[in-house]
Design a protein around this motif. Structure first.
Motif, mmCIF file in Angstrom:
data_model
loop_
_atom_site.group_PDB
_atom_site.id
_atom_site.type_symbol
_atom_site.label_atom_id
_atom_site.label_comp_id
_atom_site.label_asym_id
_atom_site.label_seq_id
_atom_site.Cartn_x
_atom_site.Cartn_y
_atom_site.Cartn_z
ATOM 1 N N ALA A 566 10.117 25.916 31.038
ATOM 2 C CA ALA A 566 8.957 25.026 31.181
ATOM 3 C C ALA A 566 9.187 23.646 30.562
ATOM 4 N N LYS A 567 9.690 23.593 29.345
ATOM 5 C CA LYS A 567 9.903 22.297 28.683
ATOM 6 C C LYS A 567 10.897 21.445 29.470
ATOM 7 N N ASP A 568 11.960 22.080 29.903
ATOM 8 C CA ASP A 568 13.000 21.378 30.646
ATOM 9 C C ASP A 568 12.449 20.811 31.951
ATOM 10 N N LYS A 569 11.668 21.601 32.649
ATOM 11 C CA LYS A 569 11.139 21.158 33.937
ATOM 12 C C LYS A 569 10.089 20.062 33.767
ATOM 13 N N LYS A 570 9.313 20.142 32.694
ATOM 14 C CA LYS A 570 8.348 19.071 32.453
ATOM 15 C C LYS A 570 9.065 17.763 32.140
ATOM 16 N N GLN A 571 10.130 17.837 31.364
ATOM 17 C CA GLN A 571 10.879 16.626 31.045
ATOM 18 C C GLN A 571 11.452 15.999 32.311
ATOM 19 N N HIS A 572 11.952 16.837 33.211
ATOM 20 C CA HIS A 572 12.486 16.323 34.477
ATOM 21 C C HIS A 572 11.380 15.638 35.276
ATOM 22 N N LEU A 573 10.211 16.257 35.308
ATOM 23 C CA LEU A 573 9.076 15.649 36.006
ATOM 24 C C LEU A 573 8.761 14.272 35.434
ATOM 25 N N LEU A 574 8.679 14.177 34.114
ATOM 26 C CA LEU A 574 8.346 12.899 33.478
ATOM 27 C C LEU A 574 9.445 11.865 33.706
ATOM 28 N N ASP A 575 10.693 12.302 33.683
ATOM 29 C CA ASP A 575 11.798 11.374 33.945
ATOM 30 C C ASP A 575 11.698 10.797 35.353
ATOM 31 N N VAL A 576 11.357 11.647 36.303
ATOM 32 C CA VAL A 576 11.211 11.183 37.688
ATOM 33 C C VAL A 576 9.973 10.302 37.822
ATOM 34 N N TRP A 577 8.869 10.725 37.220
ATOM 35 C CA TRP A 577 7.611 9.983 37.340
ATOM 36 C C TRP A 577 7.746 8.558 36.802
ATOM 37 N N PHE A 578 8.409 8.416 35.676
ATOM 38 C CA PHE A 578 8.534 7.101 35.051
ATOM 39 C C PHE A 578 9.801 6.354 35.478
ATOM 40 N N GLY A 579 10.483 6.881 36.499
ATOM 41 C CA GLY A 579 11.616 6.167 37.065
ATOM 42 C C GLY A 579 12.867 6.188 36.224
ATOM 43 N N ARG A 580 12.963 7.147 35.317
ATOM 44 C CA ARG A 580 14.162 7.224 34.479
ATOM 45 C C ARG A 580 15.308 7.936 35.185
ATOM 46 N N THR A 581 14.972 8.676 36.236
ATOM 47 C CA THR A 581 16.000 9.356 37.021
ATOM 48 C C THR A 581 15.488 9.538 38.439
ATOM 49 N N GLU A 582 16.404 9.730 39.371
ATOM 50 C CA GLU A 582 16.032 9.987 40.756
ATOM 51 C C GLU A 582 15.982 11.489 40.987
ATOM 52 N N ALA A 583 15.404 11.868 42.115
ATOM 53 C CA ALA A 583 15.332 13.286 42.458
ATOM 54 C C ALA A 583 15.424 13.434 43.960
ATOM 55 N N ALA A 584 15.893 14.587 44.392
ATOM 56 C CA ALA A 584 15.966 14.878 45.820
ATOM 57 C C ALA A 584 14.559 14.933 46.402
ATOM 58 N N SER A 585 14.461 14.715 47.703
ATOM 59 C CA SER A 585 13.143 14.665 48.340
ATOM 60 C C SER A 585 12.417 16.004 48.288
ATOM 61 N N LYS A 586 13.150 17.097 48.087
ATOM 62 C CA LYS A 586 12.466 18.387 47.975
ATOM 63 C C LYS A 586 11.610 18.444 46.713
ATOM 64 N N PHE A 587 11.904 17.563 45.752
ATOM 65 C CA PHE A 587 11.099 17.482 44.534
ATOM 66 C C PHE A 587 10.162 16.280 44.561
ATOM 67 N N CYS A 588 10.665 15.126 44.971
ATOM 68 C CA CYS A 588 9.854 13.907 44.949
ATOM 69 C C CYS A 588 10.122 13.050 46.178
ATOM 70 N N VAL A 589 9.046 12.637 46.827
ATOM 71 C CA VAL A 589 9.128 11.692 47.935
ATOM 72 C C VAL A 589 8.353 10.442 47.543
ATOM 73 N N GLU A 590 8.967 9.289 47.721
ATOM 74 C CA GLU A 590 8.291 8.018 47.471
ATOM 75 C C GLU A 590 7.930 7.404 48.818
ATOM 76 N N SER A 591 6.658 7.029 48.958
ATOM 77 C CA SER A 591 6.202 6.567 50.265
ATOM 78 C C SER A 591 4.988 5.657 50.133
ATOM 79 N N THR A 592 4.828 4.785 51.123
ATOM 80 C CA THR A 592 3.568 4.060 51.234
ATOM 81 C C THR A 592 2.493 5.054 51.671
ATOM 82 N N VAL A 593 1.237 4.684 51.479
ATOM 83 C CA VAL A 593 0.140 5.636 51.680
ATOM 84 C C VAL A 593 -0.982 5.004 52.491
ATOM 85 N N LYS A 594 -1.602 5.815 53.318
ATOM 86 C CA LYS A 594 -2.798 5.406 54.045
ATOM 87 C C LYS A 594 -3.928 6.377 53.711
ATOM 88 N N PRO A 595 -5.174 5.926 53.800
ATOM 89 C CA PRO A 595 -6.293 6.825 53.489
ATOM 90 C C PRO A 595 -6.306 8.075 54.360
#
Length: 648
Positions: A566-595
């Motif tokens: 759990a701790k390890d996976k949360k750290q990975h999430l935070l690293d990806v969220w704050f742009g400290r590391t990249e991740a494969a699209s199966k974990f994170c997709v960055e995209s423009t958004v529409k309503p």
């Protein structure tokens, strides 16, 4: 002296740099191509992988307390690990030279055998920032080793976590956190049984009895209450419930709880202590009143934990949740789903709560978000003045239901006030402009679930979300945990809310959570993060993350608990969220958004993973196996050029 940042020229410079960055992000001081520790550096002078007895240096070494970690990395994931045909680590010279885990194990074993350090982890890393594998191995000095589960980051090996990691993975023993969780559940089960057996209390009254007694116990410090005063006296005004209520009244006054209407609400909720004849009569089995029995139990098992442990654990909230689970209470029918502690903490981290922030939770329940935010801010404070200001001026909560409000107020008072900015009212009926005057820079919320309808669309979760965002200051950060369905705009009213939200505020991203986050409720939650009062730019890129595998798991008779990763996976999430590391699209997709989009990872997901050589070989092997099978069945015509898959 060798510094970790001074990397030597190698074959895998990109991987080296990424690993070094990960170590630094986790606060791990390391050395490259050697060690500042004399004993380790001397040992490595005879650690040639070729077995020549000459010098040999791993990519990185680090000493954390009694532990040593040794890291080898390779650029290709195909070079992660080599096992023998019998399923053990290959220690041949070629395997040690060519594979990350094998090389790390070689150096780690050498250190364990030739230095005083006997707690050594070998870590093999392969790949790059986006696609990688990290495999830790526990190594002893007698040729033994223990393969450990792959990890996403090095956070488990930080100074704060490595002891717990060792206890859990190497010793296979329960950690302090696990013991605390088990004890809370055990205490809750016992207390629920005592409340039911000796008090015949209604479900909604049980947490109020607990909260009221805890408030009275808080007067012990000021000599305003003592457990020995509960004698079972039956004279009006001198009963045990009267004495507890007097202590509660004094404690509320001491905390400057006001205005009077707020104080009156609290006293009214706790009046069950006085009004219940059953609670105040001496029970023959106990030899005392149930109130005294409960008071003794709570003092021993709960009060001291809240009062003297610096923790973000919402003990009363946990008890409330357990009471509802045991008794099948009405929490779910009212849309009440209390937020687990780890989610409260995660949302504080996602919004990057700082020491000078002002935090608003407009549906605060038992106060879990406020407790987590307060705990986080207090750890950043340096002076008593700062700590007092955080508790008195920087936490705001609103709760509609009187009994939940009483529990939240108790929670905050027991943590050194923090209650003066709690209100008991309907958040949706408050003018956002008026709430905005509080100056909240962070909003955290778990709104009531499944209460909206065509007849009353104001009760949809997105209605609460928009009202929260409107109530924050310009540029404030907000995180809300809501059902996944609310992100799809399943009704016309919810679609309107989505349009309005994006017109006035920015969606930063949505994180799909573990389906068991609210175990036993059947809700699939997501965490949505926003920036308030900054209209969503059509070109703004949001992050959509699949965090269903968060390392938390359901255990029989316990419920949702923190798993090994759990701790390890949360750290990975935070690293990806704050742009400290990249991740494969199966974990994170960055995209423009529409309503009109579904604000979910599953909506934007695409597979960007490049097949490895092993994947290619497997595909070819599968095809050849299929072709051979067809030929053996006299169906070779399937592979003839121009075949239409039918016999001529």
């Amino acid at each position: 002296m060798r510094e970790g940042e001074q990397l030597m020229a190698k074959k895998e410079p990109k991987t080296d740099l990424w690993v070094a960055g990960q170590l630094k992000d986790c606060g791990i001081r390391f050395d490259a191509q050697g060690s500042d520790v004399k004993e380790i550096d001397e040992a490595l002078k005879t650690a040639s992988k070729r077995g020549t007895g000459r010098v040999g240096y791993p990519e990185y070494t680090a000493v954390i307390g009694d532990f040593v970690i040794v890291i080898e990395d390779k650029a290709s994931i195909d070079r992660q690990i080599k096992m023998t045909d019998s399923g053990i680590l290959d220690t041949s010279v070629k395997a040690v030279m060519d594979y990350a885990v094998n090389g790390a194990y070689f150096y780690a074993k050498h250190i364990a055998q030739h230095t005083p350090f006997k707690k050594v982890f070998a870590i093999g890393v392969s790949g790059d920032e986006k696609h990688h594998v990290i495999t830790p191995v526990w190594v002893d000095d007698r040729e033994g080793y223990k393969m450990l589960p792959d990890i996403e980051s090095f956070i488990s090996f930080s100074k704060q976590n490595i002891g717990e990691y060792y206890t859990r993975y190497v010793l296979n023993e329960a950690t302090d956190v696990e013991k605390t969780t088990e004890q809370i559940l055990k205490d809750a089960a016992q207390l629920h049984e005592y409340l039911r057996t000796y008090g015949t209390l209604k479900d909604q009254d049980k947490p109020l009895v607990v909260a009221g007694i805890l408030l009275a116990l808080d007067e012990i410090e000021y000599k305003g209450f003592a457990i020995d005063l509960l004698t079972g006296d039956q004279v009006e005004g001198s009963r045990d419930g009267d004495k507890l209520m007097n202590a509660i009244r004094t404690r509320l006054t001491r905390s400057n709880v006001g205005p009077d209407v707020k104080k009156d609400i609290l006293l009214s909720e706790f009046s069950i202590l006085q009004n219940s004849f059953r609670l105040n009569e001496v029970n023959e089995t106990l030899g005392k009143t149930p109130l005294k029995y409960y008071t003794e139990f709570l003092y021993e098992h709960v009060f001291r934990n809240i009062k003297y442990q610096k923790t973000s654990e919402d003990f009363i909230g946990r008890f409330y949740g357990e009471f509802m689970r045991y008794s099948g209470g009405d929490g779910q029918t009212l849309g009440i789903i209390l937020t687990p502690r780890h989610i409260c903490e995660l949302m504080c981290e996602l919004t990057d709560v700082k020491m000078d922030d002002k935090v608003l939770d407009p549906t605060c329940g038992t106060g879990g978000f406020l407790i987590s935010a307060m705990h986080r801010m207090l750890t950043m404070a340096d002076t008593d003045t700062q700590r007092r200001h955080i508790k008195k001026e920087q936490l705001y909560g609103i709760e509609l239901q009187n009994n939940m409000f009483a529990v939240a107020a108790t929670n905050m008072i027991l943590r050194g006030d923090g209650n003066s900015n709690l209100e008991c009212c309907d958040f949706l009926k408050k003018n956002p402009a008026q709430v905005q005057l509080k100056g909240a820079t962070v909003g955290l919320m778990n709104p009531p679930y499944s209460q909206g309808s065509k007849a009353d669309p104001t009760q949809y979760e997105l209605s609460f979300v928009e009202h929260l965002l409107d109530s924050l200051t310009v540029g404030a950060r907000a995180a809300v945990i809501v059902p996944q369905s609310s992100m799809t705009g399943k009704s016309k009213a919810e679609q309107v809310f989505k349009v309005s939200i994006m017109k006035h505020h920015t969606l930063e991203g949505v994180i799909t959570c573990n389906t068991d986050t609210f175990y036993g409720v059947g809700t699939n939650p997501v965490i949505a993060v926003f920036t308030a009062h900054e209209p969503h730019d059509p070109e703004h890129v949001a992050k959509f993350i699949d965090f269903r595998d968060d390392g938390y798991e359901v255990r029989a008779h316990v419920g949702l608990v923190e798993g090994d990763s759990a701790k390890d996976k949360k750290q990975h999430l935070l690293d990806v969220w704050f742009g400290r590391t990249e991740a494969a699209s199966k974990f994170c997709v960055e995209s423009t958004v529409k309503p009109e989009d579904e604000w979910l990872h599953s909506f934007y997901y695409f597979n960007d993973e490049i097949p490895t050589d092993a994947d290619f070989e497997k595909a070819i092997g599968d095809y050849l196996t299929f072709e051979f099978s067809m030929v053996m069945q006299n169906r070779e015509y399937l592979f003839e050029e121009g075949s239409d898959n039918a016999k001529a």
